[in-house]
Motif scaffolding. Structure first.
Motif, mmCIF file in Angstrom:
data_model
loop_
_atom_site.group_PDB
_atom_site.id
_atom_site.type_symbol
_atom_site.label_atom_id
_atom_site.label_comp_id
_atom_site.label_asym_id
_atom_site.label_seq_id
_atom_site.Cartn_x
_atom_site.Cartn_y
_atom_site.Cartn_z
ATOM 1 N N ARG A 127 10.227 -10.155 -0.158
ATOM 2 C CA ARG A 127 10.965 -9.432 -1.199
ATOM 3 C C ARG A 127 10.217 -8.150 -1.588
ATOM 4 O O ARG A 127 10.820 -7.089 -1.764
ATOM 5 C CB ARG A 127 11.160 -10.321 -2.429
ATOM 6 N N THR A 128 8.896 -8.291 -1.713
ATOM 7 C CA THR A 128 8.095 -7.107 -2.056
ATOM 8 C C THR A 128 8.194 -6.047 -0.964
ATOM 9 O O THR A 128 8.364 -4.855 -1.244
ATOM 10 C CB THR A 128 6.626 -7.512 -2.267
ATOM 11 N N GLN A 129 8.101 -6.507 0.292
ATOM 12 C CA GLN A 129 8.193 -5.565 1.397
ATOM 13 C C GLN A 129 9.562 -4.902 1.452
ATOM 14 O O GLN A 129 9.678 -3.704 1.739
ATOM 15 C CB GLN A 129 7.896 -6.279 2.717
ATOM 16 N N ALA A 130 10.603 -5.704 1.152
ATOM 17 C CA ALA A 130 11.954 -5.141 1.148
ATOM 18 C C ALA A 130 12.093 -4.080 0.066
ATOM 19 O O ALA A 130 12.683 -3.012 0.286
ATOM 20 C CB ALA A 130 12.981 -6.249 0.939
ATOM 21 N N MET A 131 11.524 -4.398 -1.128
ATOM 22 C CA MET A 131 11.572 -3.418 -2.213
ATOM 23 C C MET A 131 10.799 -2.160 -1.842
ATOM 24 O O MET A 131 11.238 -1.036 -2.115
ATOM 25 C CB MET A 131 11.001 -4.043 -3.494
ATOM 26 N N GLU A 132 9.629 -2.360 -1.204
ATOM 27 C CA GLU A 132 8.841 -1.209 -0.789
ATOM 28 C C GLU A 132 9.573 -0.400 0.277
ATOM 29 O O GLU A 132 9.527 0.837 0.287
ATOM 30 C CB GLU A 132 7.485 -1.675 -0.263
ATOM 31 N N GLN A 133 10.294 -1.123 1.176
ATOM 32 C CA GLN A 133 11.030 -0.431 2.221
ATOM 33 C C GLN A 133 12.164 0.405 1.623
ATOM 34 O O GLN A 133 12.391 1.539 2.026
ATOM 35 C CB GLN A 133 11.597 -1.447 3.224
ATOM 36 N N VAL A 134 12.852 -0.208 0.635
ATOM 37 C CA VAL A 134 13.922 0.543 -0.037
ATOM 38 C C VAL A 134 13.346 1.773 -0.716
ATOM 39 O O VAL A 134 13.900 2.877 -0.630
ATOM 40 C CB VAL A 134 14.641 -0.358 -1.071
ATOM 41 N N ALA A 135 12.182 1.574 -1.406
ATOM 42 C CA ALA A 135 11.551 2.708 -2.075
ATOM 43 C C ALA A 135 11.111 3.767 -1.065
ATOM 44 O O ALA A 135 11.258 4.972 -1.296
ATOM 45 C CB ALA A 135 10.355 2.229 -2.895
ATOM 46 N N THR A 136 10.585 3.293 0.075
ATOM 47 C CA THR A 136 10.139 4.227 1.114
ATOM 48 C C THR A 136 11.317 5.026 1.674
ATOM 49 O O THR A 136 11.239 6.242 1.876
ATOM 50 C CB THR A 136 9.440 3.455 2.248
ATOM 51 N N GLN A 137 12.427 4.312 1.923
ATOM 52 C CA GLN A 137 13.610 4.994 2.434
ATOM 53 C C GLN A 137 14.127 6.024 1.433
ATOM 54 O O GLN A 137 14.566 7.115 1.803
ATOM 55 C CB GLN A 137 14.686 3.974 2.765
ATOM 56 N N ALA A 138 14.077 5.648 0.157
ATOM 57 C CA ALA A 138 14.521 6.597 -0.869
ATOM 58 C C ALA A 138 13.621 7.825 -0.886
ATOM 59 O O ALA A 138 14.090 8.965 -1.014
ATOM 60 C CB ALA A 138 14.518 5.924 -2.240
ATOM 61 N N ARG A 139 12.289 7.573 -0.759
ATOM 62 C CA ARG A 139 11.371 8.700 -0.728
ATOM 63 C C ARG A 139 11.620 9.577 0.507
ATOM 64 O O ARG A 139 11.540 10.805 0.448
ATOM 65 C CB ARG A 139 9.922 8.209 -0.742
ATOM 66 N N LEU A 140 11.918 8.891 1.649
ATOM 67 C CA LEU A 140 12.187 9.652 2.867
ATOM 68 C C LEU A 140 13.434 10.510 2.709
ATOM 69 O O LEU A 140 13.486 11.670 3.154
ATOM 70 C CB LEU A 140 12.343 8.698 4.057
ATOM 71 N N ARG A 141 14.456 9.908 2.079
ATOM 72 C CA ARG A 141 15.684 10.688 1.887
ATOM 73 C C ARG A 141 15.414 11.907 1.009
ATOM 74 O O ARG A 141 15.903 13.013 1.281
ATOM 75 C CB ARG A 141 16.767 9.805 1.263
ATOM 76 N N LEU A 146 1.386 0.683 -10.291
ATOM 77 C CA LEU A 146 0.465 1.324 -9.357
ATOM 78 C C LEU A 146 0.353 0.545 -8.053
ATOM 79 O O LEU A 146 0.203 1.133 -6.980
ATOM 80 C CB LEU A 146 -0.913 1.455 -9.994
ATOM 81 N N ALA A 147 0.409 -0.801 -8.148
ATOM 82 C CA ALA A 147 0.293 -1.627 -6.939
ATOM 83 C C ALA A 147 1.421 -1.330 -5.963
ATOM 84 O O ALA A 147 1.236 -1.369 -4.743
ATOM 85 C CB ALA A 147 0.294 -3.110 -7.315
ATOM 86 N N VAL A 148 2.598 -1.006 -6.498
ATOM 87 C CA VAL A 148 3.740 -0.671 -5.635
ATOM 88 C C VAL A 148 3.580 0.728 -5.053
ATOM 89 O O VAL A 148 3.884 0.982 -3.886
ATOM 90 C CB VAL A 148 5.062 -0.786 -6.436
ATOM 91 N N LYS A 149 3.050 1.644 -5.867
ATOM 92 C CA LYS A 149 2.942 3.042 -5.435
ATOM 93 C C LYS A 149 1.757 3.299 -4.516
ATOM 94 O O LYS A 149 1.769 4.235 -3.727
ATOM 95 C CB LYS A 149 2.799 3.950 -6.661
ATOM 96 N N SER A 150 0.701 2.487 -4.627
ATOM 97 C CA SER A 150 -0.558 2.806 -3.946
ATOM 98 C C SER A 150 -0.434 2.722 -2.439
ATOM 99 O O SER A 150 0.331 1.906 -1.895
ATOM 100 C CB SER A 150 -1.671 1.872 -4.429
ATOM 101 N N SER A 151 -1.212 3.499 -1.775
ATOM 102 C CA SER A 151 -1.293 3.453 -0.318
ATOM 103 C C SER A 151 -2.099 2.240 0.106
ATOM 104 O O SER A 151 -2.758 1.585 -0.701
ATOM 105 C CB SER A 151 -1.954 4.725 0.207
#
Length: 883
Positions: free
Chosen positions: A410-424, A499-504
């Motif tokens: 679930r966390t990875q999915a949320m991060e993937q959605v966030a990543t895709q949004a950032r990519l867009r 921050l845990a979600v945003k961090s590299s």
């Protein structure tokens, strides 16, 4: 238990794994002849027999295939009972009558019919209500309640609460103790229809050993509860050989002893012969070996190469093998519906099970056939459940692992959605910038700014946490503003979670460690306020973060250190709730993690040594509570050794003082046990070292609340130890106590919500009362006792879930009642207050050990007070809180 697909039992299949033997399979039941004979003797000797043992020892098989055939040979009628607590089930009395009728019909025994609304006592004592064999000889029924512990788990809830449970227990107790219903005494005409002497009847309770404390609470109902009992132990190696000999011809000559050696564990020859073996594991391993043999060739033998097994791996393989080729939904059904949240076996109605995704009757029959699940027929409803408790640990571990994977996905999915949004957004920005001819520059700038912002945010949060730990915590604690501190910590926790979600990937581990520290700090605040459930929730959240660290970095020292800290804090909550067995287990897990972390670091002064020191001190207290004084001393010595290795700091000094005070308590217990003066001298020496350690820091760490509390408790412990001497210097002891009292009063004035400071002050007041009594100052002593009791009541009102607070209130009530009585005052209100505290303790803290000893002393003192006349004298005022 009736299964649609029973396991095959014959010469080629002599072992049935986790299945329970039925009475018809008695020829294949081996290894328990001694227990069978002893249990038969106990049943013959007295009305009530208790069989108990840990899960997995074969209690049900011992009853069905061992005891029942022998009972029939001695003119007994075994009546197997497993009470149904379903919402539409018959009453408990009716279920017993139905079971008697079924057993009598199968054996051809003539039995009396029950009358409407007839109690169990009336049924068995009515004139003419006898049982007769087909040869017209008298038969004695034996009511065998298997898995009786269900009365205390699903039973208490299903019966509508404690009062309904007690009502049924009382009816069964009347039957066992031969107590006629009270109404018969006022109806002579009815009484003539009954026999009041003992009748032909035997009753047997079989339950898991860990529910003995629950059963012991019923001792007031069952006089004979502790007089006729058999504890079932694991099999000896000799007994296990008997089980293997059932299929001796299926083994190669050397393989039989290899199986025993594997199951008994490694050791020298003498230890190996004395080793014990769990019957359930033995049967499962033998069944597994036999299946592997048959898969090779029906004529093959069990050879040494089939023994490449592990105990846990065997169970895990059995579980995984049972679910092969089945939909993933079946695993979810088993793990989420057939296990309770806390990890106990649960039943599920067949109709409800078939409504779950992926579950069908064909699948359930397949799982029953392989002995993972079993059907249970109760009244007109069929249920499904796990075959045995021995499977629980493996299935719970699988569930926990699955839940962790799901959370991670679930966390990875949320991060993937966030990543895709950032990519867009990045693409959109790139297009815009490309049109302006500035694409590459803008993208680079955007990346740099984003990274810089995350870094700045993280650094700001870290600075804030350090400020709280080093400065703000002590200042707000000193003025009683933990509520404000809690609000600040919650905001910081939210910030770190973001921050845990945003961090590299390079920064996330550092952020997780800071998040772990923040969550634990929040738990510490909640714990100090007595809110143990929320504190435990925080500590479990911290444990989940530490486990995430472990997965990220693959078992480095830092993740093990954080895991150890979380385990230690969880153990502390269980200790405060009175669940000493669970607390000890969790603390030992923390010790293993702490040692692995400490010894894998190059820095010998790592913080892991502090964790080890605190854990060993807590384990020392647990051993002392369990009267294991030598173990307590050993653990406390290890605590001092670990703390001596740690880097000097205020916390290290605090823990050193705690360990020395704890050593003092253990030495005093040793003195009470042995009357050895050397023990009390050691206790005094440890207290003086603790006092000196606190005073040495007082100038450096002025205003440190932990230090002030340590100093107060050191003075209190020193005074207690000095009071144990043959020659007491009362003025010196008063001086010591007054120093501790003054510090405690100052701490409580700062923050009246701090439970631990209040408890410390109550100890000091009680000890001052004891000292004043020795000095002949009776009125002063009673005032100190009153102050102690007032504080105790306040603590209970503020933190009712704190098991120790209820227990300590009851103890204080008993002691104050004694002082009241010696002062010609009425002790009864205090005794009733103490009993009320014990009742609340037992109701709200099911994990705490039995309080029967304290309850018995309170009840006895109350009976004595009620039966004697107390001279009229003004009693001191008793607070009357709502418990």
């Amino acid at each position: 238990m009736s299964n649609s697909l029973a396991p095959q039992v014959d010469a080629q299949h002599p072992w049935i794994g986790l299945a329970s033997f039925t009475e018809a399979e008695w020829k294949f039941f081996a290894g328990r002849s001694e227990e069978c004979e002893e249990l038969l003797h106990l049943v013959q000797r007295d009305t009530l027999t208790l069989l108990y043992g840990v899960s997995g020892l074969g209690k049900t098989s011992l009853l069905n295939a061992g005891l029942f055939p022998q009972l029939r040979q001695h003119a007994f009628l075994p009546v197997p009972l497993r009470i149904d607590f379903g919402t539409d089930a018959d009453s408990l009395s009716d279920q017993i009558q139905i079971a008697i009728r079924k057993a009598a019909s199968a054996a051809g025994v003539e039995m009396p019919e029950a009358r409407s609304q007839e109690t169990l006592w009336e049924y068995f004592h009515r004139l003419g209500n006898d049982f007769w064999s087909p040869r017209n000889k008298p038969v004695t029924p034996v009511l065998v309640f298997d898995q009786f512990e269900e009365l205390f788990t699903i039973g208490s809830e299903a019966l509508g609460g404690v009062s309904c449970l007690e009502s049924w227990v009382a009816e069964l107790a009347d039957l066992i103790e031969n107590r006629a219903p009270p109404e018969l005494r006022s109806e002579p005409a009815r009484a003539a229809d009954f026999r009041f002497e003992a009748v032909r009847l035997r009753i047997l309770f079989s339950l898991r050993e860990d529910y003995l404390p629950e059963l012991d609470r019923l001792r007031s109902c069952f006089r004979a509860l502790g007089q006729n009992r058999l504890r079932l132990l694991p099999m000896s190696k000799r007994q296990a050989r008997g089980v293997i000999e059932l299929g001796a011809e299926l083994f190669e000559s050397t393989a039989k002893e290899r199986v025993l050696t594997f199951l008994a564990g490694a050791g020298d020859a003498e230890e190996e012969e004395e080793a014990t073996i769990a019957p359930a594991l033995l049967s499962l391993v033998l069944q597994d070996l036999n299946k592997r043999r048959l898969a090779r060739d029906p004529e093959a033998k069990i050879t040494a190469d089939l023994l490449d097994l592990g105990q846990t791996q065997t169970l895990k393989d059995f579980y995984d093998r049972s679910l092969e080729q089945l939909p993933a939904d079946i695993r979810v059904f088993i793990e989420d519906r057939l296990l309770t949240t806390s990890g106990y076996r649960n039943t599920c109605a067949l109709d409800d099970a078939l409504a779950c995704p992926g579950v069908s009757l064909a699948v359930l029959n397949q799982l029953v056939d392989c002995r993972l699940l079993a059907f249970e027929d109760r009244r007109h409803q069929r249920s499904i459940e796990l075959t045995h408790d021995i499977l629980v640990a493996v299935i719970k571990a699988s569930r926990d692992s699955r839940h962790e994977c799901e959370a991670r996905e679930r966390t990875q999915a949320m991060e993937q959605v966030a990543t895709q949004a950032r990519l867009r957004r990045s693409r959109r920005n790139f297009v815009i910038c490309a049109v302006a001819g500035m694409g590459a520059v803008v993208v680079a700038a955007f990346t740099a700014v984003s990274q810089h912002r995350v870094t700045v945010e993280r650094q700001a949060a870290e600075n804030l946490v350090q400020f709280i730990n080093q400065n703000l915590y002590g200042k707000l604690e000193a003025i009683g503003r933990r509520d404000l501190l809690h609000e600040v910590i919650k905001e910081i926790r939210k910030h770190y979670e973001n921050l845990a979600v945003k961090s590299s990937a390079g920064n996330v581990l550092h952020v997780l460690r800071m998040l772990h520290s923040t969550i634990n700090l929040e738990g510490d605040i909640l714990e100090s306020q007595g809110d143990l459930q929320k504190a435990l929730g925080c500590y479990n959240d911290g444990l989940a973060v530490a486990q995430s660290e472990e997965q990220q970095i693959g078992g480095k020292w830092s993740s093990k250190e954080d895991l150890a800290k979380s385990k230690m804090k969880i153990g502390k909550v269980y200790f405060e709730q009175g669940a000493l067995d669970i607390a000890e287990k969790v603390y030992l897990e923390a010790v293993d993690l702490g040692e692995a972390s400490a010894r894998s670091q190059a820095d010998a002064n790592s913080e892991s040594w502090l964790v080890l020191g605190e854990c060993y001190e807590a384990l020392g207290r647990i051993s002392r509570e369990n009267k294991q004084l030598d173990t307590s001393l050993t653990r406390l010595d290890r605590s001092l050794a670990a703390l001596g290795t740690a880097k000097p700091s205020p916390r290290q000094q605090h823990l050193l003082v705690r360990s020395r005070i704890s050593l003092n308590y253990t030495y005093r217990q040793q003195f009470k046990k042995t009357d050895d003066p050397a023990a009390i001298d050691k206790a005094i020496a440890e207290c003086k070292l603790a006092v000196e350690s606190c005073k040495a820091q007082e100038a450096t760490f002025l205003g440190n609340s932990d230090l002030q509390c340590d100093l107060a408790e050191s003075y209190d412990a020193l005074g207690d130890a000095l009071l144990s001497r043959d020659k007491m210097d009362l003025p010196e002891i008063r001086k010591v106590y007054e120093q501790g009292l003054k510090i405690s009063q100052q701490l409580v004035k700062r923050d009246r919500t701090n439970l631990f400071w209040q408890r410390m002050l109550s100890y000091m007041c009680f000890d001052m009362g004891e000292l004043s009594g020795l000095e002949g100052k009776r009125d002063e002593a009673m005032q100190y006792y009153q102050d102690c009791l007032d504080i105790r009541v306040q603590v209970v009102q503020q933190a009712g879930q704190l098991a120790s607070s209820q227990q300590e209130l009851a103890t204080v009530c008993l002691e104050v009642a004694k002082k009241q009585k010696s002062s010609d005052r009425d002790p009864k209100p205090f005794l009733r207050q103490g009993l009320a505290a014990i009742a609340t303790l037992e109701r709200n803290n099911p994990l705490i050990p039995s309080q029967e000893n304290l309850k018995s002393r309170l009840s006895k003192a109350l009976r004595e007070a009620e039966s004697s006349e107390v001279p009229a004298a003004p009693p001191i005022t008793l607070p009357a809180p709502t418990l």
